[in-house]
Design an enzyme around this catalytic site. Structure first.
Site, short mmCIF file in Angstrom:
data_model
loop_
_atom_site.label_atom_id
_atom_site.label_comp_id
_atom_site.label_asym_id
_atom_site.label_seq_id
_atom_site.Cartn_x
_atom_site.Cartn_y
_atom_site.Cartn_z
N MET A 88 -12.83 8.87 -0.04
CA MET A 88 -12.58 7.89 1.02
C MET A 88 -11.62 6.84 0.48
O MET A 88 -11.85 6.29 -0.60
CB MET A 88 -13.89 7.22 1.46
CG MET A 88 -13.69 6.05 2.42
SD MET A 88 -13.17 6.53 4.08
CE MET A 88 -14.75 6.97 4.80
N ALA A 101 -8.65 3.51 1.58
CA ALA A 101 -8.54 2.36 2.47
C ALA A 101 -8.02 2.76 3.85
O ALA A 101 -8.31 2.09 4.84
CB ALA A 101 -7.62 1.32 1.84
N GLY A 108 -8.04 6.21 5.07
CA GLY A 108 -8.47 7.48 5.61
C GLY A 108 -9.52 8.16 4.77
O GLY A 108 -9.82 7.76 3.65
N VAL A 132 -10.84 11.93 3.20
CA VAL A 132 -10.35 13.24 2.79
C VAL A 132 -11.52 14.21 2.67
O VAL A 132 -12.54 13.89 2.05
CB VAL A 132 -9.60 13.17 1.45
CG1 VAL A 132 -9.09 14.56 1.05
CG2 VAL A 132 -8.43 12.19 1.53
N ASP A 165 2.36 3.33 -6.72
CA ASP A 165 0.91 3.28 -6.93
C ASP A 165 0.44 4.44 -7.80
O ASP A 165 -0.59 5.06 -7.53
CB ASP A 165 0.19 3.29 -5.59
CG ASP A 165 -1.28 2.87 -5.70
OD1 ASP A 165 -1.59 2.10 -6.64
OD2 ASP A 165 -2.09 3.31 -4.88
#
EC number: 2.7.11.24
Length: 420
Positions: free
Chosen positions: A31, A33, A35, A37, A144
């Protein structure tokens, strides 16, 4: 030949997951921020996949733009060491689902289970830099990069994922996004001026973590993070200090006592010299003095895997024209439908499976409705009326293989445990 697909609704971690009946055996794997998966089985080709739900992508213009950016990037960036988009569809609730390959685990989870042998550190770093060379050649910064965004399967094939925060190579940036441990110092110091070198810094931090089994710069907060970087690299040089835009940040940095750098050979005494040399070239205070991904690939440390004929660059620069646009949600919706329709028209990139006829009709209708709605709203902006078109999809599949492979049963068994 077109296939008929229906949507099946289920609850996963309290979240409605609405997918076509092509996908079965749904299980949550993560999980984020933006969505949720889940793993699933693609019954059309009999292969495991990962399905990422983007929740309420049209709830705000900011989220719609972010989703559009991620979709555009996933369509454009096609490389063996990057996650590959296999399918995309919109549910009747107008959530968006990205379908990609399912990898066994990520580097973060793997590093928590065991130290990595030298050959795996080399091979994983090689694949990270191979992917970054391609990404940077396309005019894209990941922004990121961290172990949890590096996926690995039981064949030790590595793929970089999560391009939702990726940005154009632009000398004027705003804000910082990377996880603190892997954040380049120029992001902390200037916020607005950074380039592809931030990914090299992050890769260097990951390289060190693979060697030692723990983060190199585990800062507790912004100030502590900068402090422990200077413990190793020494005080930032004047040409770095001169780029600081914030008066408060400048006062903080100049108030710190002078620190001399620690020689990397002394800090990493038990690490082979070639590895230390490459790490030293990646973790440099001055961004433009950091080694590039392309140059790092030819470093002696990566000689066992380096192949100049198999380290491609992007065929074209990514088109960032949309990135500075400040558009309403319904305009982003129209653009999103166009991109999804285009993805299915080209067969997800290879056209191996032709199951798009029904999807073409349905999304084209939704696209036409969205276009009509957008036109109506531009004519009557004060009306405030909205419609919510829905659609279903058929899908296309692409197969990706990596030509390089190494095996070690002990590590493979660890990775397999994450998939069972």
């Amino acid at each position: 030949m077109a296939t008929h697909e229906e949507f099946i609704r289920t609850q996963v971690f309290g979240t409605v997951f609405e997918i076509t009946n092509r996908y079965t055996d749904l299980n949550p794997v993560g999980m984020g921020a933006f969505g949720l998966v889940c793993s699933a089985t693609d019954t059309l080709v009999g292969q495991p996949v990962a399905i990422k739900k983007i929740m309420k992508p049209f709830s705000t213009a900011v989220l719609a733009k972010r989703t559009y950016r991620e979709l555009k990037l996933l369509k454009h960036l096609r490389h063996e060491n990057l996650i590959c988009l296999q399918d995309i569809f919109l549910s009747p609730l107008e959530d968006i689902y990205f379908v990609t390959e399912l990898q066994g685990t990520d580097l973060h989870r793997l590093l928590q289970t065991r130290p990595l042998e030298k050959q795996f550190v080399q091979y994983f770093l090689y694949q990270i830099l191979r992917g970054l060379k391609y990404v940077h050649s396309a005019g894209v910064i990941h922004r990121d990069l961290k172990p949890s965004n590096i996926l690995i399967n039981e064949n030790c094939d590595l793929k970089i994922c999560d391009f939702g925060l990726a940005r154009i190579q632009d000398p004027q940036m705003t804000g910082y996004v990377s996880t603190r441990y892997y954040r380049a110092p120029e992001i902390m110091l200037t916020w607005q001026k950074y380039d592809v070198e931030v990914d090299i810094w992050s890769a260097g931090c990951i390289f060190s973590e693979m060697i030692e089994g723990k983060p190199l710069f585990p800062g507790k907060d912004h100030v502590h993070q900068f402090s422990i970087i200077t413990d190793l690299l020494g005080s930032p040089p004047r040409d770095v200090i001169n780029t600081i835009c914030s008066e408060n940040t400048l006062k903080f940095v100049t108030s710190l006592p002078h620190r001399d750098p620690v020689p990397f050979q002394e800090r990493f005494k038990t690490v082979e010299p070639d590895a230390v040399d490459l790490l030293r070239r990646m973790l440099v205070f001055v961004p433009k003095k950091r080694i590039t991904a392309a140059d790092a690939l030819v470093h002696p440390y990566l000689a066992p895997y380096h192949d100049p004929t198999d380290e491609p660059t992007a065929e074209a620069q990514f088109d960032w024209d949309f990135n500075d646009a400040d558009l309403p949600v319904d305009t982003w919706r129209v653009m999103m439908y166009s991109e999804i329709l285009d993805f299915h028209k080209i067969g997800g990139g290879d056209g191996q499976i032709d199951t798009n006829a029904a999807f073409d009709d349905q999304v084209a209708a939704a696209h036409a409705a969205a276009m009509a709605q957008h036109h109506h709203q531009t004519q009557q902006q004060s009306s405030g009326k909205h419609t919510n078109p829905t659609t279903s999809s058929s899908a296309a599949t692409i197969t990706v293989t990596v030509p390089i492979a190494i095996t070690m049963p002990s590590l493979i068994m660890v990775i397999k445990r994450f998939t069972t």
